[in-house]
Design an enzyme around this catalytic site. Structure first.
Site, PDB file in Angstrom:
ATOM      1  N   ASP A   1      31.610  53.039  39.470  1.00 13.16           N
ATOM      2  CA  ASP A   1      32.219  51.760  38.567  1.00 13.16           C
ATOM      3  C   ASP A   1      30.998  51.878  36.833  1.00 13.16           C
ATOM      4  O   ASP A   1      30.780  52.687  36.487  1.00 13.16           O
ATOM      5  CB  ASP A   1      31.232  50.786  39.276  1.00 13.16           C
TER       6      ASP A   1
ATOM      7  N   LYS B   1      35.709  47.807  36.241  1.00  9.88           N
ATOM      8  CA  LYS B   1      36.278  46.893  36.964  1.00  9.88           C
ATOM      9  C   LYS B   1      34.836  46.069  35.406  1.00  9.88           C
ATOM     10  O   LYS B   1      33.318  45.559  36.213  1.00  9.88           O
ATOM     11  CB  LYS B   1      35.974  46.066  37.810  1.00  9.88           C
TER      12      LYS B   1
ATOM     13  N   MET C   1      27.210  37.884  38.886  1.00 14.18           N
ATOM     14  CA  MET C   1      28.251  37.284  37.936  1.00 14.18           C
ATOM     15  C   MET C   1      27.973  35.643  37.485  1.00 14.18           C
ATOM     16  O   MET C   1      30.041  35.381  36.981  1.00 14.18           O
ATOM     17  CB  MET C   1      29.661  37.639  38.663  1.00 14.18           C
TER      18      MET C   1
HETATM   19  C1  LIG Z   1      30.382  43.502  40.543  1.00  8.94           C
HETATM   20  S1  LIG Z   1      28.671  42.763  41.205  1.00  8.94           S
HETATM   21  C2  LIG Z   1      28.371  43.368  41.182  1.00  8.94           C
HETATM   22  C3  LIG Z   1      26.656  43.805  42.201  1.00  8.94           C
HETATM   23  C4  LIG Z   1      26.149  44.715  43.500  1.00  8.94           C
HETATM   24  N1  LIG Z   1      27.295  45.845  43.671  1.00  8.94           N
HETATM   25  C5  LIG Z   1      25.146  45.254  43.518  1.00  8.94           C
HETATM   26  O1  LIG Z   1      24.706  44.707  44.933  1.00  8.94           O
HETATM   27  O2  LIG Z   1      24.118  44.488  43.022  1.00  8.94           O
HETATM   28  C6  LIG Z   1      28.377  42.865  39.547  1.00  8.94           C
HETATM   29  C7  LIG Z   1      27.223  41.484  39.809  1.00  8.94           C
HETATM   30  O3  LIG Z   1      25.688  42.655  39.901  1.00  8.94           O
HETATM   31  C8  LIG Z   1      25.025  41.285  39.116  1.00  8.94           C
HETATM   32  N2  LIG Z   1      23.663  42.750  38.436  1.00  8.94           N
HETATM   33  C9  LIG Z   1      24.356  44.083  38.630  1.00  8.94           C
HETATM   34  N3  LIG Z   1      24.140  44.917  37.815  1.00  8.94           N
HETATM   35  C10 LIG Z   1      22.413  44.265  37.187  1.00  8.94           C
HETATM   36  C11 LIG Z   1      21.139  44.765  37.005  1.00  8.94           C
HETATM   37  N4  LIG Z   1      20.627  44.817  36.535  1.00  8.94           N
HETATM   38  N5  LIG Z   1      20.857  43.445  36.501  1.00  8.94           N
HETATM   39  C12 LIG Z   1      21.088  42.333  36.141  1.00  8.94           C
HETATM   40  N6  LIG Z   1      22.638  42.283  37.062  1.00  8.94           N
HETATM   41  C13 LIG Z   1      22.614  42.934  37.656  1.00  8.94           C
HETATM   42  C14 LIG Z   1      25.466  41.075  37.958  1.00  8.94           C
HETATM   43  O4  LIG Z   1      25.574  39.139  38.165  1.00  8.94           O
HETATM   44  C15 LIG Z   1      26.432  41.253  37.938  1.00  8.94           C
HETATM   45  O5  LIG Z   1      27.649  40.477  37.261  1.00  8.94           O
END
Ligand SMILES: C[S@@+](CC[C@H](N)C(=O)[O-])C[C@H]1O[C@@H](n2cnc3c(N)ncnc32)[C@H](O)[C@@H]1O
Length: 261
Positions: A40, A62, A177
């Site tokens: 990803d 994405k 998100m």
């Molecule tokens: C498509 S979702 C995927 C979530 C992922 N599978 C998880 O378990 O964290 C993407 C969202 O994860 C969160 N996210 C991912 N990496 C992050 C980070 N380093 N700090 C804060 N939020 C994060 C944000 O809310 C972002 O919009």
């Protein structure tokens, strides 16, 4: 190219919340030995250096609302295609593959296609980013429940089916998100009875060197996020746990990867 006699295994692997050393030992082992890595957009490019140099590394990112991102059908098809060529596949996703990561959907596709697969959990960003920001997700003195919620949809759109009254009654809620909709989400929670002075915070790029934290209240968090020009990725947390940040932060040692003990 035809099918192999027996399909390769697809591993749905969580890369963890951000920092490259927060992937699990098992996840790293799978990444290092896979023939193909499909990753990803939010996976740190440095982590991809751990892949076998002979592996085929493919970005299937994405990015939320971005144009040009890979369609889920294409990803599903690629997973099955590579496995049927007999390749072992590491499907690398940020956080945990099954938390707002479509890991469940991809597993369904693999099961229906008869492709062997395994899920390798990861630290989800609500857990990892908040911990790194000094916010203990479920402190005993801050309540007995926390909800993980998608903030992807505009709260005013018909696609958003969240029960705001139910969420407003919970002691803690974490939105993924949600960067675009922080102000509206806070307003909806307040309209459903959540006290406007309830602590709220947004953690951007949690566990990464560029991590930033905006702390405010339900009434003020929209303006705070706009003033800081937060772009994400970020998690948005509402609840009493945010108060512990001030208390804990002064005593926290740097993470091991930052040179601390
Ligand atoms: C498509 S979702 C995927 C979530 C992922 N599978 C998880 O378990 O964290 C993407 C969202 O994860 C969160 N996210 C991912 N990496 C992050 C980070 N380093 N700090 C804060 N939020 C994060 C944000 O809310 C972002 O919009």
């Amino acid at each position: 190219m035809g099918r192999a006699a027996s399909p390769g295994t697809v591993y749905l692997v969580g890369a963890g919340p951000g920092a490259t050393d927060l992937i699990t030992v098992r996840g790293l082992r799978v990444l290092a030995s896979a023939d193909v890595v499909l990753h990803d957009a939010l996976v740190d490019p440095e982590l991809l250096l751990e892949a076998d140099p002979r592996a085929e590394v493919v970005s299937v990112g994405k990015r939320g609302y971005c144009v040009g991102s890979t369609r889920q059908e294409h990803i599903n098809e690629a997973l099955v295609r590579y496995a049927r060529l007999g390749r072992s596949v590491c499907r690398l996703k940020c956080g945990d593959p099954c938390v707002f990561g479509r890991g469940g959907e991809e597993a369904e596709v693999l099961a229906a296609a008869g492709v062997p697969f395994a899920i390798v959990p990861g630290v989800t960003s609500a857990v990892g980013a908040l911990a790194a920001a000094g916010i203990p997700l479920t402190h005993r003195d801050a309540g007995q429940a926390v909800a993980l919620v998608t903030g992807h949809h505009d709260p005013d759109s018909p696609d958003c089916t969240l029960d705001w009254d139910a969420l407003a009654r919970l002691p803690g809620v974490v939105f993924y998100m949600a960067v675009r909709h922080v102000a509206k989400i806070a307003a909806r929670l307040a309209a459903s009875g959540l006290a406007p002075d309830t602590p709220a915070a947004v953690v951007e790029a949690g566990t990464l060197p560029r991590q930033r934290v905006c702390v405010s209240t339900v009434a003020g968090i929209g303006d705070a996020v706009a003033a800081a020009a937060v772009t994400g990725p970020a998690v948005f947390v509402v609840g009493a746990v945010v108060r512990f940040r001030e208390k804990l932060l002064g005593f926290a040692a740097p993470a091991a990867s930052e040179g601390g003990a």
